[in-house]
Design an enzyme around this catalytic site. Sequence first.
Site, PDB file in Angstrom:
ATOM      1  N   ALA A 126      26.074 -49.174  35.810  1.00  0.00           N
ATOM      2  CA  ALA A 126      26.589 -47.844  35.087  1.00  0.00           C
ATOM      3  C   ALA A 126      27.588 -47.254  36.286  1.00  0.00           C
ATOM      4  O   ALA A 126      27.358 -47.086  37.389  1.00  0.00           O
ATOM      5  CB  ALA A 126      25.581 -47.142  34.853  1.00  0.00           C
ATOM      6  N   CYS A 127      28.466 -46.451  35.685  1.00  0.00           N
ATOM      7  CA  CYS A 127      29.752 -45.819  36.435  1.00  0.00           C
ATOM      8  C   CYS A 127      30.062 -44.600  35.858  1.00  0.00           C
ATOM      9  O   CYS A 127      29.691 -44.218  34.759  1.00  0.00           O
ATOM     10  CB  CYS A 127      30.790 -46.776  36.734  1.00  0.00           C
ATOM     11  SG  CYS A 127      31.927 -46.851  35.136  1.00  0.00           S
ATOM     12  N   ASP A 128      30.934 -44.044  36.557  1.00  0.00           N
ATOM     13  CA  ASP A 128      31.350 -42.419  35.844  1.00  0.00           C
ATOM     14  C   ASP A 128      32.813 -42.328  36.182  1.00  0.00           C
ATOM     15  O   ASP A 128      33.485 -41.927  35.132  1.00  0.00           O
ATOM     16  CB  ASP A 128      30.603 -41.428  36.628  1.00  0.00           C
ATOM     17  CG  ASP A 128      30.903 -40.177  35.915  1.00  0.00           C
ATOM     18  OD1 ASP A 128      30.953 -40.102  34.858  1.00  0.00           O
ATOM     19  OD2 ASP A 128      30.874 -39.031  36.767  1.00  0.00           O
ATOM     20  N   SER A 152      29.045 -50.266  31.768  1.00  0.00           N
ATOM     21  CA  SER A 152      28.885 -49.102  30.748  1.00  0.00           C
ATOM     22  C   SER A 152      29.101 -47.608  31.553  1.00  0.00           C
ATOM     23  O   SER A 152      28.391 -47.486  32.821  1.00  0.00           O
ATOM     24  CB  SER A 152      27.330 -48.888  30.385  1.00  0.00           C
ATOM     25  OG  SER A 152      26.927 -48.055  29.520  1.00  0.00           O
ATOM     26  N   VAL A 179      27.956 -43.944  32.525  1.00  0.00           N
ATOM     27  CA  VAL A 179      26.262 -43.586  32.902  1.00  0.00           C
ATOM     28  C   VAL A 179      25.878 -42.700  31.643  1.00  0.00           C
ATOM     29  O   VAL A 179      24.679 -42.942  31.226  1.00  0.00           O
ATOM     30  CB  VAL A 179      26.329 -42.897  34.268  1.00  0.00           C
ATOM     31  CG1 VAL A 179      26.922 -41.364  34.027  1.00  0.00           C
ATOM     32  CG2 VAL A 179      24.770 -42.697  34.701  1.00  0.00           C
TER      33      VAL A 179
END
Length: 102
Positions: A15-17, A44, A46
């Site tokens: 997960a990243c932003d 994906s 976050v």
Amino acid sequence: MTTVDGSSIKKLIVACDAGMGSSVMLAGQLKKQLKKSGVVVEHSPVAHIPQDADIVVTQAGLADRAQGVVPNVPVVPFQLFLGDPKVAKIVKAIQDGTTVEV
């Protein structure tokens, strides 16, 4: 801390932003490392982590947000996008079918 059974992990989410590409590189690296294990590795945002994830790895600053999206899924915060010891422990547990504390 949560105990994770590596043999039960079938879907791992990175997960990243920020969308700066580092997490995409990590997801690619993990796909290669876990290919023989049959684990699906996906990248994906976050805020949109799939509910069917078995484990989530994310940058430490995003861990609380990730846990809020998938409260019943172990979230592993890391500091380094490549070579982080926590991520390496998860990979080894999946490959060996063992348990690990996260």
